[in-house]
Design a protein around this motif. Structure first.
Motif, PDB file in Angstrom:
ATOM      1  N   VAL A 155       8.305 -17.113 -13.972  1.00  0.00           N
ATOM      2  CA  VAL A 155       8.288 -15.677 -13.737  1.00  0.00           C
ATOM      3  C   VAL A 155       9.622 -15.080 -14.174  1.00  0.00           C
ATOM      4  CG1 VAL A 155       8.151 -13.862 -11.989  1.00  0.00           C
ATOM      5  CG2 VAL A 155       6.657 -15.878 -11.829  1.00  0.00           C
ATOM      6  N   GLU A 156       9.564 -14.119 -15.085  1.00  0.00           N
ATOM      7  CA  GLU A 156      10.774 -13.446 -15.540  1.00  0.00           C
ATOM      8  C   GLU A 156      11.098 -12.242 -14.673  1.00  0.00           C
ATOM      9  OE1 GLU A 156      10.966 -10.983 -19.308  1.00  0.00           O
ATOM     10  OE2 GLU A 156      12.197 -12.719 -19.875  1.00  0.00           O
ATOM     11  N   ASN A 157      10.048 -11.553 -14.216  1.00  0.00           N
ATOM     12  CA  ASN A 157      10.268 -10.344 -13.426  1.00  0.00           C
ATOM     13  C   ASN A 157       9.094 -10.151 -12.475  1.00  0.00           C
ATOM     14  OD1 ASN A 157      11.429  -8.030 -12.490  1.00  0.00           O
ATOM     15  ND2 ASN A 157      11.040  -6.802 -14.324  1.00  0.00           N
ATOM     16  N   HIS A 158       9.396  -9.868 -11.231  1.00  0.00           N
ATOM     17  CA  HIS A 158       8.381  -9.602 -10.210  1.00  0.00           C
ATOM     18  C   HIS A 158       8.742  -8.292  -9.530  1.00  0.00           C
ATOM     19  CE1 HIS A 158       7.077 -10.364  -5.812  1.00  0.00           C
ATOM     20  NE2 HIS A 158       6.070  -9.828  -6.460  1.00  0.00           N
ATOM     21  N   THR A 159       7.876  -7.282  -9.653  1.00  0.00           N
ATOM     22  CA  THR A 159       8.162  -5.970  -9.098  1.00  0.00           C
ATOM     23  C   THR A 159       6.978  -5.475  -8.269  1.00  0.00           C
ATOM     24  OG1 THR A 159       7.348  -4.896 -11.111  1.00  0.00           O
ATOM     25  CG2 THR A 159       9.710  -5.312 -10.963  1.00  0.00           C
ATOM     26  N   ILE A 160       7.257  -4.510  -7.408  1.00  0.00           N
ATOM     27  CA  ILE A 160       6.237  -3.882  -6.582  1.00  0.00           C
ATOM     28  C   ILE A 160       6.091  -2.443  -7.048  1.00  0.00           C
ATOM     29  CG2 ILE A 160       5.622  -3.160  -4.252  1.00  0.00           C
ATOM     30  CD1 ILE A 160       7.180  -5.579  -3.220  1.00  0.00           C
ATOM     31  N   LEU A 161       4.869  -2.077  -7.457  1.00  0.00           N
ATOM     32  CA  LEU A 161       4.628  -0.752  -8.005  1.00  0.00           C
ATOM     33  C   LEU A 161       4.198   0.252  -6.944  1.00  0.00           C
ATOM     34  CD1 LEU A 161       2.790  -1.612 -11.337  1.00  0.00           C
ATOM     35  CD2 LEU A 161       5.233  -1.508 -10.847  1.00  0.00           C
ATOM     36  N   LEU A 162       3.729  -0.234  -5.820  1.00  0.00           N
ATOM     37  CA  LEU A 162       3.331   0.642  -4.725  1.00  0.00           C
ATOM     38  C   LEU A 162       3.566  -0.089  -3.420  1.00  0.00           C
ATOM     39  CD1 LEU A 162       1.745   3.169  -3.559  1.00  0.00           C
ATOM     40  CD2 LEU A 162      -0.247   1.667  -3.595  1.00  0.00           C
ATOM     41  N   GLU A 163       4.126   0.622  -2.439  1.00  0.00           N
ATOM     42  CA  GLU A 163       4.238   0.086  -1.087  1.00  0.00           C
ATOM     43  C   GLU A 163       3.535   1.031  -0.134  1.00  0.00           C
ATOM     44  OE1 GLU A 163       8.369  -0.455  -0.272  1.00  0.00           O
ATOM     45  OE2 GLU A 163       8.377  -2.479  -1.087  1.00  0.00           O
ATOM     46  N   SER A 164       2.779   0.472   0.812  1.00  0.00           N
ATOM     47  CA  SER A 164       2.023   1.294   1.745  1.00  0.00           C
ATOM     48  C   SER A 164       2.054   0.690   3.135  1.00  0.00           C
ATOM     49  CB  SER A 164       0.564   1.420   1.281  1.00  0.00           C
ATOM     50  OG  SER A 164      -0.220   2.039   2.259  1.00  0.00           O
ATOM     51  N   ARG A 165       2.316   1.494   4.146  1.00  0.00           N
ATOM     52  CA  ARG A 165       2.188   1.034   5.524  1.00  0.00           C
ATOM     53  C   ARG A 165       0.723   1.062   5.966  1.00  0.00           C
ATOM     54  NH1 ARG A 165       6.976   4.234   6.233  1.00  0.00           N
ATOM     55  NH2 ARG A 165       8.756   2.973   6.865  1.00  0.00           N
ATOM     56  N   ASN A 166      -0.100   1.796   5.247  1.00  0.00           N
ATOM     57  CA  ASN A 166      -1.453   2.066   5.724  1.00  0.00           C
ATOM     58  C   ASN A 166      -2.529   1.249   5.020  1.00  0.00           C
ATOM     59  OD1 ASN A 166       0.307   4.167   6.562  1.00  0.00           O
ATOM     60  ND2 ASN A 166      -1.458   5.442   7.058  1.00  0.00           N
ATOM     61  N   ASP A 167      -2.571   1.310   3.697  1.00  0.00           N
ATOM     62  CA  ASP A 167      -3.688   0.710   2.977  1.00  0.00           C
ATOM     63  C   ASP A 167      -3.555  -0.799   2.858  1.00  0.00           C
ATOM     64  OD1 ASP A 167      -5.430   2.813   2.379  1.00  0.00           O
ATOM     65  OD2 ASP A 167      -4.144   3.503   0.752  1.00  0.00           O
ATOM     66  N   ARG A 168      -4.560  -1.506   3.371  1.00  0.00           N
ATOM     67  CA  ARG A 168      -4.712  -2.935   3.098  1.00  0.00           C
ATOM     68  C   ARG A 168      -5.479  -3.044   1.777  1.00  0.00           C
ATOM     69  NH1 ARG A 168      -4.484  -6.800   6.885  1.00  0.00           N
ATOM     70  NH2 ARG A 168      -6.541  -7.703   6.462  1.00  0.00           N
ATOM     71  N   LEU A 169      -4.883  -3.700   0.787  1.00  0.00           N
ATOM     72  CA  LEU A 169      -5.462  -3.763  -0.547  1.00  0.00           C
ATOM     73  C   LEU A 169      -6.100  -5.126  -0.751  1.00  0.00           C
ATOM     74  CD1 LEU A 169      -2.575  -2.027  -2.536  1.00  0.00           C
ATOM     75  CD2 LEU A 169      -4.541  -0.990  -1.388  1.00  0.00           C
ATOM     76  N   ARG A 170      -7.396  -5.150  -1.067  1.00  0.00           N
ATOM     77  CA  ARG A 170      -8.161  -6.403  -1.055  1.00  0.00           C
ATOM     78  C   ARG A 170      -8.456  -6.957  -2.447  1.00  0.00           C
ATOM     79  NH1 ARG A 170      -9.214 -10.212   2.580  1.00  0.00           N
ATOM     80  NH2 ARG A 170      -9.540  -8.596   4.164  1.00  0.00           N
ATOM     81  N   ALA A 171      -8.884  -6.116  -3.373  1.00  0.00           N
ATOM     82  CA  ALA A 171      -9.282  -6.605  -4.694  1.00  0.00           C
ATOM     83  C   ALA A 171      -8.612  -5.770  -5.766  1.00  0.00           C
ATOM     84  CB  ALA A 171     -10.797  -6.543  -4.859  1.00  0.00           C
ATOM     85  N   VAL A 172      -8.298  -6.400  -6.890  1.00  0.00           N
ATOM     86  CA  VAL A 172      -7.840  -5.681  -8.072  1.00  0.00           C
ATOM     87  C   VAL A 172      -8.493  -6.336  -9.278  1.00  0.00           C
ATOM     88  CG1 VAL A 172      -5.713  -7.076  -8.232  1.00  0.00           C
ATOM     89  CG2 VAL A 172      -5.861  -4.873  -9.417  1.00  0.00           C
ATOM     90  N   GLU A 173      -9.109  -5.518 -10.123  1.00  0.00           N
ATOM     91  CA  GLU A 173      -9.776  -6.015 -11.322  1.00  0.00           C
ATOM     92  C   GLU A 173      -9.554  -5.037 -12.469  1.00  0.00           C
ATOM     93  OE1 GLU A 173     -11.267  -8.811 -11.921  1.00  0.00           O
ATOM     94  OE2 GLU A 173     -11.364  -9.608  -9.884  1.00  0.00           O
ATOM     95  N   GLU A 174      -9.354  -5.592 -13.649  1.00  0.00           N
ATOM     96  CA  GLU A 174      -9.305  -4.740 -14.834  1.00  0.00           C
ATOM     97  C   GLU A 174     -10.720  -4.383 -15.247  1.00  0.00           C
ATOM     98  OE1 GLU A 174      -7.770  -4.666 -19.491  1.00  0.00           O
ATOM     99  OE2 GLU A 174      -7.560  -6.502 -18.295  1.00  0.00           O
ATOM    100  N   GLY A 175     -10.969  -3.088 -15.393  1.00  0.00           N
ATOM    101  CA  GLY A 175     -12.288  -2.648 -15.819  1.00  0.00           C
ATOM    102  C   GLY A 175     -12.418  -2.627 -17.323  1.00  0.00           C
TER     103      GLY A 175
END
Length: 365
Positions: free
Chosen positions: A310-330
């Motif tokens: 891994v060269e770079n690991h970043t966080i693009l969004l932080e949320s106290r509220n939303d639990r994020l379950r799935a991510v898929e490229e459409g």
């Protein structure tokens, strides 16, 4: 419609690339949409944990389920992963992973297959059965790999010793043929096991060019992992947490340390729509701890010509509220994300749960 971030959410530029993230709501007022997949005819199929398979057609949510099935839905159990056959246009096959209560109140998971007929799902057959289940650590992701085989993540079902037991399907990544049979080139003769020593893997994705398989995995109170999955590999659970610094187990290429991510879905980005993201890996998280960061969308960039570093690991969004379950490229080159706020561990808001599409625009800064 585009939505603004909820209270407690922070939008970040994408690695100083003058890009900002917005979310377009595709469907809302859902009940724990666990996974989604895209049919070649444009329909989006997704699961809801209580036992419904639903569709989005021409951008609109079908109010009636495509199919329903009886599931054991408690804790982390229920209807989870979904995978559309690579040959869907010819066979109409869709695979899902769900929990059920068997004889003597034993809790199991299994993979079943449906057939698309007149835009509704008809149950076809059980593909793989008696995967140990429970109210925690159920795994649940199913995806077809570039080799045409069906890959499945299973958790240790709350019994950590099963992860090292090659006679059990718990705590594993499985690889099977589309009809449920075992491929002859699997590492353990006659077994669907592809790798073992996993605690609760919930994400699978393949590099779009090399076909290298990656998985996200929940650790115990920290030490969440991103792993490169090798044929026959032992990933150490429960004997090690995170990196083992030994030769007997395969170490993660990225881990959360003492903090908790609770990583779930993951997807490589292969589109030219956002050129600077091409070849990057994204994963979403469910957890919120001061040491591990908030529920987030993570971006992983690998070193050139080295997909294990891994060269770079970043966080693009932080949320106290939303639990994020799935991510898929459409197929349209956007990333799609599901929330899991109504799963008993979240903080539901108006409109929850939702399926959202990431929109990227130039930053005003």
């Amino acid at each position: 419609m585009l939505i603004t971030l909820r209270k407690g959410e922070e939008k970040k530029p994408a690695d100083n690339e003058n890009l900002e993230i917005e979310f377009e709501v595709i469907a809302q007022n859902l009940e724990v949409p666990w996974d989604l997949d895209f049919a070649p005819d444009g329909r989006i199929f997704f699961t809801e944990r209580p036992g419904r398979i639903r569709t989005i057609v021409n951008g609109k949510l079908d109010p009636d389920p495509w199919a329903s099935l009886s599931v054991f839905s408690r804790g982390e159990a229920g209807l989870m992963g979904i995978a559309i056959s690579p040959n869907f246009e010819n066979n109409g096959h869709i695979y899902v992973y769900h929990t059920y209560r068997g004889p003597e109140d034993h809790i199991w998971n299994r993979i079943v297959r449906f057939i698309d007929k007149n835009n509704r799902g008809e149950f076809d057959k059980i593909i793989l059965d008696e995967i140990p289940g429970g109210q925690i650590h159920d795994g649940g992701r199913v995806k077809f790999g570039p080799d045409g085989k069906l890959y499945v993540t299973t958790g240790d079902s709350g019994n950590s010793s099963l992860a090292q037991n090659l006679d059990s399907l718990a705590g594993k990544i499985l690889r099977i043929n589309a009809d449920g049979s075992t491929p002859q080139d699997n590492p353990f003769q006659g077994s669907p096991i592809w790798s073992y020593g996993h605690r609760n893997p919930e994400g699978l994705t393949w590099h779009p060019e090399t076909g290298t398989l990656y998985a996200t995995e929940h650790g115990p109170s920290g030490h969440d992992e991103l792993n490169v999955i090798e044929k026959g590999g032992n990933y150490g659970w429960p004997k090690v947490r995170g990196k083992s610094d030994g030769e007997d187990y395969i170490d993660p290429i990225l881990e959360s340390g003492s903090g908790t991510w609770a990583p779930s879905g993951t997807s490589f980005y292969s589109s030219n729509r956002i050129p600077t993201w091409k070849g990057n890996l994204f994963f979403v998280t469910l957890g919120f701890t001061p040491g591990g960061g908030r529920r987030s969308l993570h971006r992983v960039i690998f070193k050139q010509n080295n997909l294990r570093t891994v060269e770079n690991h970043t966080i693009l969004l932080e949320s106290r509220n939303d639990r994020l379950r799935a991510v898929e490229e459409g197929p349209d080159g956007y990333l799609y994300i599901t929330t899991s706020n109504r799963d008993g561990r979240g903080d539901p808001d108006s409109g929850d749960d939702r399926i959202m599409r990431i929109k990227v625009s130039s930053s005003k800064n």
